[in-house]
Design a protein around this motif. Sequence first.
Motif, PDB file in Angstrom:
ATOM      1  N   PHE A  34      60.728  44.153 -29.124  1.00  0.00           N
ATOM      2  CA  PHE A  34      59.908  44.992 -28.223  1.00  0.00           C
ATOM      3  C   PHE A  34      58.603  45.667 -29.005  1.00  0.00           C
ATOM      4  O   PHE A  34      58.532  45.477 -30.155  1.00  0.00           O
ATOM      5  N   PRO A  35      57.653  45.905 -28.235  1.00  0.00           N
ATOM      6  CA  PRO A  35      56.341  46.437 -28.772  1.00  0.00           C
ATOM      7  C   PRO A  35      56.661  47.575 -29.750  1.00  0.00           C
ATOM      8  O   PRO A  35      57.480  48.513 -29.328  1.00  0.00           O
ATOM      9  N   ARG A  36      56.173  47.619 -30.832  1.00  0.00           N
ATOM     10  CA  ARG A  36      56.571  48.749 -32.022  1.00  0.00           C
ATOM     11  C   ARG A  36      55.097  49.755 -32.011  1.00  0.00           C
ATOM     12  O   ARG A  36      54.057  49.258 -32.160  1.00  0.00           O
ATOM     13  N   LEU A  37      55.617  50.838 -31.603  1.00  0.00           N
ATOM     14  CA  LEU A  37      54.712  52.008 -31.513  1.00  0.00           C
ATOM     15  C   LEU A  37      55.357  53.163 -32.373  1.00  0.00           C
ATOM     16  O   LEU A  37      56.393  53.375 -32.211  1.00  0.00           O
ATOM     17  N   SER A  38      54.255  54.005 -32.629  1.00  0.00           N
ATOM     18  CA  SER A  38      54.718  55.154 -33.234  1.00  0.00           C
ATOM     19  C   SER A  38      54.977  56.390 -32.288  1.00  0.00           C
ATOM     20  O   SER A  38      54.416  56.123 -30.960  1.00  0.00           O
ATOM     21  N   THR A  39      55.507  57.460 -32.497  1.00  0.00           N
ATOM     22  CA  THR A  39      55.543  58.529 -31.342  1.00  0.00           C
ATOM     23  C   THR A  39      54.385  58.769 -30.700  1.00  0.00           C
ATOM     24  O   THR A  39      54.376  59.088 -29.731  1.00  0.00           O
ATOM     25  N   SER A  40      53.228  59.087 -31.660  1.00  0.00           N
ATOM     26  CA  SER A  40      51.978  59.572 -31.117  1.00  0.00           C
ATOM     27  C   SER A  40      51.379  58.503 -30.123  1.00  0.00           C
ATOM     28  O   SER A  40      50.855  58.896 -28.974  1.00  0.00           O
ATOM     29  N   GLN A  41      51.692  57.027 -30.319  1.00  0.00           N
ATOM     30  CA  GLN A  41      51.025  56.087 -29.418  1.00  0.00           C
ATOM     31  C   GLN A  41      51.844  56.154 -28.059  1.00  0.00           C
ATOM     32  O   GLN A  41      51.578  55.946 -27.082  1.00  0.00           O
ATOM     33  N   ILE A  42      53.324  56.505 -28.287  1.00  0.00           N
ATOM     34  CA  ILE A  42      54.128  56.400 -27.207  1.00  0.00           C
ATOM     35  C   ILE A  42      53.671  57.639 -26.040  1.00  0.00           C
ATOM     36  O   ILE A  42      53.715  57.332 -25.066  1.00  0.00           O
ATOM     37  N   ASN A  43      53.192  58.698 -26.869  1.00  0.00           N
ATOM     38  CA  ASN A  43      53.029  59.753 -26.049  1.00  0.00           C
ATOM     39  C   ASN A  43      51.556  59.585 -25.114  1.00  0.00           C
ATOM     40  O   ASN A  43      51.313  60.444 -24.306  1.00  0.00           O
ATOM     41  N   THR A  44      50.899  58.638 -25.620  1.00  0.00           N
ATOM     42  CA  THR A  44      49.568  58.164 -24.730  1.00  0.00           C
ATOM     43  C   THR A  44      49.775  57.121 -23.678  1.00  0.00           C
ATOM     44  O   THR A  44      48.745  56.699 -23.097  1.00  0.00           O
TER      45      THR A  44
END
Length: 275
Positions: A34-44
Amino acid sequence: MKNYLLIYLILIVPSLALSQNIKESEVNQDGIIFPRLSTSQINTLSPVKGQCVYNTSTNYLQCYNGSFWTTAGPVGPQGAAGATGATGATGPVGATGATGPAGADGATGATGAAGADGATGATGATGAQGPPGIAGGQSCWDLNGNGAADMSEDTNGDGSVNILDCQGPTGATGAVGATGATGATGPTGATGAAGPTGATGATGAVGATGATGATGATGATGATGAQGPGGPAFMPLYNNFPASPQASFLYLVATGPGGSPQLWWYSGAAWVLVS
């Protein structure tokens, strides 16, 4: 079914990743990355229901359920409770209620003091000595001995129970005695409780009645005889209100030296003028 899921993920997930400028997913024979994102990226992100990403900050797979991101895999321990929020401001005071109905009228006030006595008639002959009063200071009108003024003891029918209810029957008319010489005027005694007005006899000044026992029968009008002996002192005369009165008892009080005696009843809390 698995082939349809793989086709969906191959077609849809890369397009979502490209539209939101994130790393696209990878699908191969070993599985799905799956796409790998940090928490801050997910929140955007502007996620859609069913969208899943791998959170590199928590190392968990997260999927959006339409309201918030849920974490796939084991759930960690519950965090400590947050601090209690501040108490909200007090609401405005409600409007004042309507005024209640007016209360019932108060009880009728006590009867006013009796008016001044009328002119005194002539003194009749001294009646026979009445019987002794009841021992222990019991009032002469207290027929049942309960120490209280019961209306059944109102023998003269004047609406009050007092010393006037002790009046005995009128005796037979005695012979008129010879008129004696006028004696020197004696000192005026304290005025007793007013009795009922008798028939007008021969003119003569009547001295104030002192404290006496029960009233004997009234004899016929004649010349003024010698003063008869006083009855038993079942009701003493007080110059002032006693300091320790007994409840439900009558007292004859002159209210000061030389004052006119009046009959008072003590309720246990207050004095009540009887006559």
